[in-house]
Design an enzyme around this catalytic site. Structure first.
Site, mmCIF file in Angstrom:
data_model
loop_
_atom_site.group_PDB
_atom_site.id
_atom_site.type_symbol
_atom_site.label_atom_id
_atom_site.label_comp_id
_atom_site.label_asym_id
_atom_site.label_seq_id
_atom_site.Cartn_x
_atom_site.Cartn_y
_atom_site.Cartn_z
ATOM 1 C CG ASP A 58 -1.869 -0.930 1.101
ATOM 2 O OD1 ASP A 58 -2.235 -1.511 0.003
ATOM 3 O OD2 ASP A 58 -2.824 -1.359 2.158
ATOM 4 N N GLY A 59 1.916 1.413 0.626
ATOM 5 C CA GLY A 59 2.879 2.372 0.436
ATOM 6 C C GLY A 59 3.297 2.705 -0.689
ATOM 7 N NE ARG A 88 6.674 20.159 29.090
ATOM 8 C CZ ARG A 88 6.892 21.043 30.015
ATOM 9 N NH1 ARG A 88 6.161 22.468 30.137
ATOM 10 N NH2 ARG A 88 8.006 21.173 30.864
ATOM 11 C CD GLN A 91 4.931 8.047 0.483
ATOM 12 O OE1 GLN A 91 5.727 8.232 -0.337
ATOM 13 N NE2 GLN A 91 4.466 6.935 0.692
#
Length: 281
Positions: free
Chosen positions: A64-65, A149, A238
């Site tokens: 999928d990437g 934080r 990406q």
């Protein structure tokens, strides 16, 4: 159909071997590879812009990437994409490696269906200036680094204040991206035919802050309201951009869409059952 462009997963020998077999199988087609694949195989290298302008069909050899990378490469063009799964999960790359040639034969004969997927347009605004403008198929993520934080994220929709999320971050996902990071953060699964934006806080301090579905044509604006270092905007996993207090991220449905070629015999829910192991104990 004259030109077939192959986009392969990086450092995947299986993808390179498959690319050679595709070129051998279809001698009447012009078969081109992306820059890395062309370099690996010694094929002529074609610049990205020319590559996608010549493509009649893009075949993804990876996961999928890799498909998301191919969609970004097309830069809004409506060229159809066929995904061949050489990865691990494969929600979008549904064709197994051993089924690529029957699938390609069917595509060339016009026997596959085309599925149109929504994209999001994202803008990063700082001091009234647009620093980044891009499109995503999966998601826009605002997230803190390991030592940062918890931050305050002021959310508005069409200029109307919604809430201030005190959280590790916020995810804005498409229906396609609803089964990715947003799902892990407690968001819903959205069928890809439903155009909406999934707004999901990441580890919110308030238990009442839940994932929300927003109509796709509404502009969502998130402003970072606290001084917190090491906070980033990530687009489709990406590209990344550092954020500062006061930065705003604006997201709305893109006029461009991604066209995926799907096997008409494989339904969306059968993919979910297979990939998410629904019903198994």
């Amino acid at each position: 159909m004259h030109t077939l462009v192959l986009v392969a997963k990086k450092d995947k020998p299986e993808a390179a071997e498959l690319a050679l077999r595709i070129r051998e199988r279809y001698p009447s087609l012009e078969v081109l590879g992306d820059r890395l694949l062309a370099h690996t195989l010694g094929w002529p290298r074609v610049e990205d812009r020319e590559l996608v302008s010549r493509a009649d069909l893009v075949v993804v050899l990876g996961g999928d990437g890799t498909l998301i990378h191919a969609a970004r490469l097309l830069d809004g063009r409506a060229t159809p994409i066929l995904g061949v799964n050489l990865g691990t999960l494969g929600f979008m790359t549904e064709i197994p490696a051993d089924g690529i040639f029957p699938a390609l034969d069917a595509v060339l004969a016009g026997r596959f269906k085309l599925e149109s997927r929504m994209k999001l347009c994202c803008r990063l605004v700082r001091d009234g200036k647009v620093l980044v403008q891009d499109e995503v198929l999966n998601d826009v993520v605002i997230n803190k680094g390991a030592l940062a934080r918890v931050a305050d994220h002021e959310v508005s929709i069409e200029g109307v204040p919604v809430a201030t999320y005190k959280a590790d971050g916020v995810i804005l996902a498409t229906p396609t991206g609803s089964t990715a990071y947003s799902l892990s953060a407690g968001g819903p699964i959205v069928h890809p035919s439903v155009d909406c934006t999934v707004l999901t806080p990441i580890c919110s301090h308030a238990l009442t802050h839940r994932s929300t579905l927003v109509p796709a044509d509404r502009t969502i604006r998130i402003t970072l309201c606290s001084e917190t270092a090491d906070t980033f905007l990530t687009l489709d996993g990406q590209t990344g951009h550092g954020l500062q207090c006061g930065d705003s991220i604006e997201v709305v449905r893109s006029p461009n869409r991604v066209q995926l070629l799907r096997d008409p015999g494989v339904g969306y829910f059968s993919i979910l059952r297979k990939k998410l192991h629904w019903g198994e104990r």
